[in-house]
Design a protein around this motif. Structure first.
Motif, PDB file in Angstrom:
ATOM      1  N   ALA A 241      28.749  50.654  45.405  1.00  0.00           N
ATOM      2  CA  ALA A 241      28.597  50.700  46.868  1.00  0.00           C
ATOM      3  C   ALA A 241      29.570  49.740  47.547  1.00  0.00           C
ATOM      4  O   ALA A 241      30.184  50.078  48.570  1.00  0.00           O
ATOM      5  N   MET A 242      29.744  48.550  46.971  1.00  0.00           N
ATOM      6  CA  MET A 242      30.695  47.591  47.535  1.00  0.00           C
ATOM      7  C   MET A 242      32.122  48.125  47.462  1.00  0.00           C
ATOM      8  O   MET A 242      32.915  47.986  48.412  1.00  0.00           O
ATOM      9  N   ALA A 243      32.483  48.742  46.340  1.00  0.00           N
ATOM     10  CA  ALA A 243      33.834  49.275  46.181  1.00  0.00           C
ATOM     11  C   ALA A 243      34.106  50.401  47.165  1.00  0.00           C
ATOM     12  O   ALA A 243      35.205  50.507  47.719  1.00  0.00           O
ATOM     13  N   VAL A 244      33.105  51.245  47.410  1.00  0.00           N
ATOM     14  CA  VAL A 244      33.275  52.345  48.371  1.00  0.00           C
ATOM     15  C   VAL A 244      33.437  51.788  49.776  1.00  0.00           C
ATOM     16  O   VAL A 244      34.331  52.198  50.534  1.00  0.00           O
ATOM     17  N   MET A 245      32.599  50.852  50.159  1.00  0.00           N
ATOM     18  CA  MET A 245      32.662  50.294  51.502  1.00  0.00           C
ATOM     19  C   MET A 245      33.938  49.475  51.740  1.00  0.00           C
ATOM     20  O   MET A 245      34.421  49.382  52.864  1.00  0.00           O
TER      21      MET A 245
ATOM     22  N   PHE B 288      38.490  44.979  41.906  1.00  0.00           N
ATOM     23  CA  PHE B 288      38.964  44.086  42.963  1.00  0.00           C
ATOM     24  C   PHE B 288      37.811  43.256  43.530  1.00  0.00           C
ATOM     25  O   PHE B 288      36.670  43.715  43.570  1.00  0.00           O
ATOM     26  N   PRO B 289      38.134  42.040  43.989  1.00  0.00           N
ATOM     27  CA  PRO B 289      37.097  41.222  44.622  1.00  0.00           C
ATOM     28  C   PRO B 289      36.719  41.810  45.973  1.00  0.00           C
ATOM     29  O   PRO B 289      37.543  42.490  46.594  1.00  0.00           O
ATOM     30  N   PRO B 290      35.481  41.596  46.422  1.00  0.00           N
ATOM     31  CA  PRO B 290      34.468  40.717  45.823  1.00  0.00           C
ATOM     32  C   PRO B 290      33.625  41.373  44.733  1.00  0.00           C
ATOM     33  O   PRO B 290      32.906  40.685  44.016  1.00  0.00           O
ATOM     34  N   GLU B 291      33.698  42.711  44.618  1.00  0.00           N
ATOM     35  CA  GLU B 291      32.817  43.383  43.654  1.00  0.00           C
ATOM     36  C   GLU B 291      33.162  43.044  42.204  1.00  0.00           C
ATOM     37  O   GLU B 291      32.306  43.132  41.318  1.00  0.00           O
ATOM     38  N   SER B 292      34.409  42.642  41.936  1.00  0.00           N
ATOM     39  CA  SER B 292      34.796  42.285  40.573  1.00  0.00           C
ATOM     40  C   SER B 292      34.021  41.067  40.068  1.00  0.00           C
ATOM     41  O   SER B 292      33.759  40.941  38.870  1.00  0.00           O
ATOM     42  N   CYS B 293      33.661  40.171  40.964  1.00  0.00           N
ATOM     43  CA  CYS B 293      32.882  38.976  40.583  1.00  0.00           C
ATOM     44  C   CYS B 293      31.495  39.379  40.087  1.00  0.00           C
ATOM     45  O   CYS B 293      31.021  38.899  39.053  1.00  0.00           O
ATOM     46  N   LEU B 294      30.850  40.271  40.826  1.00  0.00           N
ATOM     47  CA  LEU B 294      29.531  40.762  40.418  1.00  0.00           C
ATOM     48  C   LEU B 294      29.632  41.578  39.139  1.00  0.00           C
ATOM     49  O   LEU B 294      28.763  41.503  38.267  1.00  0.00           O
TER      50      LEU B 294
END
Length: 290
Positions: A24-28, A72-78
């Motif tokens: 969801a973060m990557a899509v947004m 890619f960040p920020p989702e890569s951190c999670l």
């Protein structure tokens, strides 16, 4: 019942929820396109991002593979956190299951192979989570090439072990359910590999969907160990540790052997029940191996 029943369900819930949050973060953040999108272009002109909305122009670089979602960040951190914590929980589940099967006097090469494949799966997960595909492609693909086959091998071996230690009708139903999950994982992984090697946008997108199905399927399989872990006790963990010492060539003294024999000679419980117990066919040789 013991607190260990929380471990498998926590692994499944934490990992499945986590990877969908990453998606969801990557899509947004316009890093991938939504999974329902099947329209791709060879190239795209620079488009102005619309906060809160997914991309409208997608190329093959935007296909929502799980790895791509965590690039890619920020989702890569999670994504890295999920890989590391999930790998640790996988190792714990694998060891407890290994010890539990030994406790039922079923020490065999299948059980040892399942432990090794499960730990190998965990190593692959660490590599996948910490080496993003867009920044360390070779290491990421090595991790994926280790994690996916090892995870499939683990669930297949656990299906065999579930039938071997089954006592009650409910145990056999759990074995049937796990076979269905293992077949689903095998089919989805094969199709994912077949589709992934093609350059077609549609087949690449289908490969991403199969990868998601495979991953969720394997995580659900890990969650099913909640059924057996209600009977895990201190004796279970000692059985696993003592077998590990035996495999490492540690010579146990007479007193240790006596106490192990005494613990193993107790009535063994059904793998999935805390109250049903039965004596399995245990030979003195198999008990001494503990």
């Amino acid at each position: 019942m013991t607190a260990w029943i929380v471990l498998p369900v926590s692994l499944s819930a934490f990992s499945i929820t986590g990877i969908w949050i990453v998606y969801a973060m990557a899509v947004m953040n316009h890093h991938v396109c939504p999974v329902e999108n099947w329209s791709y272009n060879v190239t795209c002109t620079e488009e102005l991002p619309r906060p809160g909305f997914p991309k409208t122009c997608c190329t093959i670089q935007d296909i929502p593979l799980i790895s791509k979602c965590g690039s890619f960040p920020p989702e890569s951190c999670l994504f890295s956190l999920i890989g590391n914590v999930g790998a640790f929980m996988v190792v714990m589940v694998c060891f407890l299951r290994y010890a539990q099967v030994i406790e039922h006097s079923h020490h065999c090469w299948v059980n040892t192979s399942a432990l090794v494949s499960g730990c190998t799966n965990a190593v692959g997960l660490v590599m996948v989570g910490n080496f993003q595909v867009d920044h360390a492609k070779s290491l990421h693909y090595v991790g994926a090439g280790v994690a996916f086959p090892a995870g499939l091998l683990f669930v297949c071996l656990q299906c065999v072990l579930t039938y071997r230690v089954a006592v009650t009708t409910l145990d056999y139903w759990m074995a049937h359910f796990r076979v269905a999950l293992a077949l689903g994982a095998m089919i989805s992984l094969v199709f994912s590999g077949i589709f992934f090697i093609h350059e077609s946008f549609v087949l690449q997108h289908a490969a991403a969907i199969c990868e998601w199905v495979f991953t969720v399927d394997i995580l659900v399989f890990y969650g099913t160990f909640t059924y057996e872990f209600g009977t895990v006790s201190r004796d279970t963990m000692m059985a696993g540790l003592q077998q590990g010492e035996h495999a490492s060539g540690v010579i146990m003294g007479p007193g240790s052997r006596g106490s192990t024999l005494g613990g193993a000679s107790k009535g063994l419980k059904s793998p999935g029940g805390s109250s049903t117990s039965t004596h399995l066919n245990c030979t003195p040789e198999s008990i001494a191996m503990l």
